[in-house]
Every structure is written in C-alpha cells, then in structure tokens.
Write a protein that holds these residues in place. Structure first.
Motif, PDB file in Angstrom:
ATOM      1  N   VAL A  20       0.854  -1.194   0.000  1.00  0.00           N
ATOM      2  CA  VAL A  20       0.000   0.000   0.000  1.00  0.00           C
ATOM      3  C   VAL A  20       0.884   1.236   0.000  1.00  0.00           C
ATOM      4  CG1 VAL A  20      -1.795   1.276   1.213  1.00  0.00           C
ATOM      5  CG2 VAL A  20      -1.802  -1.227   1.272  1.00  0.00           C
ATOM      6  N   THR A  80      -1.231  -0.766  -4.422  1.00  0.00           N
ATOM      7  CA  THR A  80      -2.524  -0.103  -4.347  1.00  0.00           C
ATOM      8  C   THR A  80      -2.402   1.049  -3.376  1.00  0.00           C
ATOM      9  OG1 THR A  80      -4.903  -0.432  -3.926  1.00  0.00           O
ATOM     10  CG2 THR A  80      -3.373  -1.584  -2.473  1.00  0.00           C
ATOM     11  N   LEU A  86      -4.670   4.805  -1.540  1.00  0.00           N
ATOM     12  CA  LEU A  86      -5.910   5.501  -1.237  1.00  0.00           C
ATOM     13  C   LEU A  86      -6.511   6.137  -2.484  1.00  0.00           C
ATOM     14  CD1 LEU A  86      -7.657   6.111   1.277  1.00  0.00           C
ATOM     15  CD2 LEU A  86      -6.443   8.293   1.461  1.00  0.00           C
ATOM     16  N   VAL A 110      -8.226   3.308  -4.775  1.00  0.00           N
ATOM     17  CA  VAL A 110      -9.493   2.746  -4.299  1.00  0.00           C
ATOM     18  C   VAL A 110     -10.610   3.775  -4.325  1.00  0.00           C
ATOM     19  CG1 VAL A 110      -8.356   1.028  -2.858  1.00  0.00           C
ATOM     20  CG2 VAL A 110      -8.970   3.233  -1.860  1.00  0.00           C
ATOM     21  N   TYR A 114      -4.947  12.957  -2.354  1.00  0.00           N
ATOM     22  CA  TYR A 114      -5.201  11.694  -1.664  1.00  0.00           C
ATOM     23  C   TYR A 114      -3.900  11.080  -1.143  1.00  0.00           C
ATOM     24  CZ  TYR A 114     -10.182  10.796  -2.416  1.00  0.00           C
ATOM     25  OH  TYR A 114     -11.555  10.831  -2.351  1.00  0.00           O
ATOM     26  N   TYR A 119      -2.868  10.385   2.702  1.00  0.00           N
ATOM     27  CA  TYR A 119      -2.478   9.058   3.172  1.00  0.00           C
ATOM     28  C   TYR A 119      -1.199   9.135   4.011  1.00  0.00           C
ATOM     29  CZ  TYR A 119      -0.240   4.468   2.954  1.00  0.00           C
ATOM     30  OH  TYR A 119       0.414   3.312   3.274  1.00  0.00           O
ATOM     31  N   ASP A 155      -3.884   1.197   6.287  1.00  0.00           N
ATOM     32  CA  ASP A 155      -3.429   0.238   5.269  1.00  0.00           C
ATOM     33  C   ASP A 155      -4.405  -0.927   5.137  1.00  0.00           C
ATOM     34  OD1 ASP A 155      -1.228   1.651   4.535  1.00  0.00           O
ATOM     35  OD2 ASP A 155       0.250   0.233   5.281  1.00  0.00           O
ATOM     36  N   ILE A 213      -7.477   0.107   3.257  1.00  0.00           N
ATOM     37  CA  ILE A 213      -7.232   0.226   1.821  1.00  0.00           C
ATOM     38  C   ILE A 213      -7.192  -1.146   1.167  1.00  0.00           C
ATOM     39  CG2 ILE A 213      -5.507   0.941   0.102  1.00  0.00           C
ATOM     40  CD1 ILE A 213      -4.841   3.286   1.985  1.00  0.00           C
ATOM     41  N   THR A 244      -9.603  -2.384  -1.682  1.00  0.00           N
ATOM     42  CA  THR A 244      -9.057  -2.899  -2.945  1.00  0.00           C
ATOM     43  C   THR A 244      -9.688  -4.232  -3.306  1.00  0.00           C
ATOM     44  OG1 THR A 244      -6.943  -1.779  -2.521  1.00  0.00           O
ATOM     45  CG2 THR A 244      -6.945  -3.565  -4.130  1.00  0.00           C
TER      46      THR A 244
END
Length: 480
Positions: A399, A430, A432, A435, A450, A454, A463, A466, A470
């Motif tokens: 993340v 991946t 924030l 998603v 974003y 984060y 995390d 998220i 995801t």
C-alpha cells in the motif's frame, strides 16, 4: 533580511516548478543525509518514563507474590494502555501535574480491564485480588517516581544543555519572542540556532542567531537541527507547507504556532512553550516503529502471494506468448521513495512495436496494440502481479502512492502543488487514490491530495482499510 528557500528534499530536475520560476534550483540530498542518526531520535525522558513504569510494576508484582501469568498480564496491560494514552510521548513541557490526570486514568483503565478479564475467565479470587492490589500500589508509588523523572529531565536540560537544535521559520515578533523564550528557559528542551524568513526586518531586535540563506533542507542537515518551528512568517502559506514537509522528510520534529494562538486551547498534539501553544505535527511514517511491522507484513504477504499466484502468473504469461510472442514481461523505470528510480515489472499487455513510447505515452486506452488478452489482463489488474517481486526487493510496498515514470514526475511536479511530496514514503501496488477511482486518465491534482492525505494520516489500520477496499473493488469492479 536575507531570503531563504523553504523547499523539501526533492531531486533536482523533478521539482523545478514552472509555476514558480523565482525558486532557486533544487538539488538532491544524499540518501544518507535524509535520516537523522538513531541516537539523536531517542528521547531520554520518554525512555526513563517507560523504565520507571516497568521497574515499578516488576517490583510491585514480586512484592505482592503474583505468579508469572498474572504478573506478565499486569505489566503488559499497564504499559500498553499507558503507551496508547501517550504517556511516553516526546514533550516540551515536563510537568508532572499536567500529566497526572492522564496517568491516573490510564492506570484505572488497566485496573478495570484486568478485573473484567479475571471475573469473566473465572480466575482464582486470591490471584485476582493480588493483581488488583499490585495495580493499586503501583498507582500510589509511580506518581512520586514520575515527578522525580520530570524534575531530573528539566535539570538535565538546564545543566547539560540537553536540548534539540531548532530552526525558527519566521523572524517576526512571534518568532523572535519564541527564540528568546527558548534561550531563557532551556528546560523546555529547545535551543534556537537559526532564523529563516523572507520578509522585512524582524519586528523586534532578534537574538544573535544565524539567518538561513538558501535551501532549508541544507540548513537542517548542516546545523544538525532536530526541530523546526513554524512561527508567523512573512511568506505566504505555500512555502510554509514546503518547509513543514522538508522537516517531516528529514525526520525533524515539527512545531507550528497556530493562528489566533492567544485563544488556542490545550488538547491532543498541543505543546506549551510557556505562554505559546505549539501544534506538533506527526512524525514521518517511515520513522515510526509500526513501519517495521508494515514492512514485515509486506514481505510475508508478497512472498505468500507469489507462491500461491505463481500458476496464475504462468497462465497469464502463456496467454501473452500465444497472442503476441515474447517478451512475456514488461520492464519500466519508475520513481520511488526519495526520488530514487527502480525497474517495475508487469506482464506485457501491449504488443511490441518498433518504438518504445512507454516513457512518454500517458495511456494506452483505445490503443490498437492492446489485444483481447491484454485488455483482460489490464481490466482484472492481473498484469500487475509481478510487482509483488518489487515489494520483496524493497522497491515498493503493498500500500502506498502509485509510482510514476520520471518524465511525468517532472511534468506533474512543475504543475501540481505538492505532487513531489508523494515521494516521502515508498510507492505501492494499491493506494488511497486508486481505491477512490483515481486510476488511468483521472485528475492528477486529486491523486496528489489523496496521496499526501495518506502519508499525513498513515497507520496500520488505514493500510488494512485500503486493502479491504481494494479487494472489494476487484470483486465488484467498482470505480473502473
């Protein structure tokens, strides 16, 4: 007053902002200079408070004759709850009275928790009573011990100058008064070493301190500053935000004088330098102990996922081979933490042509070179599975902000405010922004906001949220 540049720690050409041509050229810092040495981060008072609690608990548990099980439970519960209530935090104001309500409440909570667990589990009444008495005795004994720790800390700061070297951004009336207060009252643990401002002369005669001329990041490293205080500056807000991120990225403690500070109440995250309230900004995520938990979890998750998903990766590679031949995997240079570049791996989803335009072409949506297999891989994100190898190598996290190509980093940094600040933490598979639907040809400004949100609010729980979002996006195909 000489001018200064409150800039972060960006790599030279990546952050030459066209929107602000007046800024001086920025040059990268060596990676070794981006982290303060470990010993300089240790707060002696916090360590003494932890040791005082642990030793007192151990002595009390032995004196009350607690067994190994209940003794361990008492020590773990009290230390954990008091740590969660931030009794071991770094602080300027070493006041026992100020901390007394928080200390008493945390001990009472540990008492109630262990009592409830003991009653619910049907523990022996005598052992439970011994544990309760141990915590009562601890509550009575620890407060005089804490008073002594605070008094000792104040004495060491005054007698041995155990203070953080501090740069004050803002040389107006507030900044000058802060510097003078720090010099007159070293028990608060700050020693001013320089001013940084870009306005007219100070409103009052300042102490004889250096005036930073040039890059604030260089000044922090050169002066070995551990704290940066953002007082009311003559500059506009944007350079002040840059200065805060600079200090954050270099591992400094960052304190901010709030607007209308005369009316600002005390509360979580508020320090006191005599009559001045100072908001303490969070430390860099990568400097927190929980970041090592994140890294260990990333390694475990990536290793397990690579083993479990290796047949899927093999089938995807076979499909690419059948559709368009070799190569099966795609390599691309991306920008990671502290603007360092690395090679990112993906399953190839675009047919090879004579010219490689991947570094300059933003999107392949509608590209005729993307066949049915490539479209399926991109739609399901299966083409990104080889990036688990990047996670194992340490190039990325599971993340984090998505890595971008160097050319686009240069372009976006010159246009979008604080885009460069995304590189304070490692990039991720991946994040924030993703998603929330910010993938592909979407707003770069929104992605930057974003990603910086984060970083400012990072936690292990964020995390996990998220990752759950995801999984939901992949299953429900939302935001696509």
């Amino acid at each position: 007053m000489r001018r200064f540049s409150a800039v972060a720690v960006p790599a030279g050409p990546f952050h030459a902002r066209e929107a602000d041509p007046g800024r001086p050229p920025q040059r990268p810092l060596k990676p070794s200079s981006v982290r303060r040495d470990l010993l300089s981060r240790v707060n002696a008072v916090a360590v003494l408070l932890v040791l005082a609690d642990a030793v007192t608990l151990a002595v009390v548990c032995v004196q009350r004759g607690l067994g190994w099980g209940w003794g361990t439970a008492v020590v773990a519960a009290v230390i954990t709850i008091r740590g969660a209530w931030r009794l071991y935090r770094r602080r300027l104001w070493l006041s026992w009275l100020q901390d007394l309500p928080r200390s008493a409440a945390s001990t009472a909570l540990a008492f109630a928790l262990l009592t409830g667990i003991g009653l619910a589990s049907g523990s022996d009444a005598a052992e439970l009573a011994a544990a309760q008495w141990a915590m009562i005795v601890f509550a009575l004994v620890i407060e005089p011990v804490r008073w002594c720790v605070f008094a000792f800390g104040r004495w060491c700061r005054r007698r041995f100058d155990r203070c953080d070297r501090t740069i004050i951004v803002g040389a107006g009336e507030v900044g000058v008064n802060l510097a003078r207060t720090m010099l007159e009252h070293p028990q608060f643990g700050l020693r001013p070493v320089a001013f940084a401002d870009s306005g007219p002369d100070p409103d009052r005669q300042p102490p004889m301190l250096e005036v930073v001329d040039g890059d604030l990041a260089d000044a922090i490293v050169r002066l070995k500053a551990g704290t940066v205080v953002l007082a009311f500056s003559h500059t506009r807000d944007s350079p002040l935000v840059d200065a805060a991120i600079t200090a954050h990225r270099l591992g400094c403690s960052t304190l901010v004088v709030p607007r209308m500070y005369e009316l600002h109440p005390d509360g979580p995250g508020i320090e006191r330098l005599r009559s001045y309230p100072l908001m303490r900004l969070g430390t860099a995520p990568t400097s927190r102990p929980t970041w090592w938990i994140k890294r260990a979890a990333d390694l475990l998750l990536a290793a397990v996922a690579l083993v479990v998903l290796s047949p899927v990766i093999g089938l995807c590679a076979l499909a690419v081979l059948v559709e368009s031949g070799r190569p099966l995997f795609f390599r691309q240079v991306r920008v990671g933490m502290d603007d360092r570049t690395f090679t990112l791996y993906k399953i190839r989803s675009v047919r090879q042509s004579g010219e490689d335009d991947s570094q300059v072409k933003w999107s392949v949506v509608g590209d005729s070179r993307v066949g049915p297999v490539g479209r399926f891989l991109r739609r399901t994100s299966l083409d990104e599975l080889p990036q688990l190898w990047n996670v194992l190598r340490g190039d990325m996290c599971v993340v984090g902000p998505r890595p971008e190509r160097p050319g686009f980093v240069r372009e976006f940094s010159s246009i979008h405010e604080l885009y460069w600040a995304r590189h304070r933490v490692p990039t991720g598979l991946t994040g924030l922004a993703q998603v929330h639907g910010l993938r592909g040809d979407t707003s770069i400004a929104d992605r930057s906001r974003y990603d910086n949100y984060y970083i400012a609010n990072w936690s292990l729980w964020l995390d996990l949220r998220i990752l759950l979002m995801t999984a939901g996006e992949l299953c429900c195909r939302r935001n696509r």
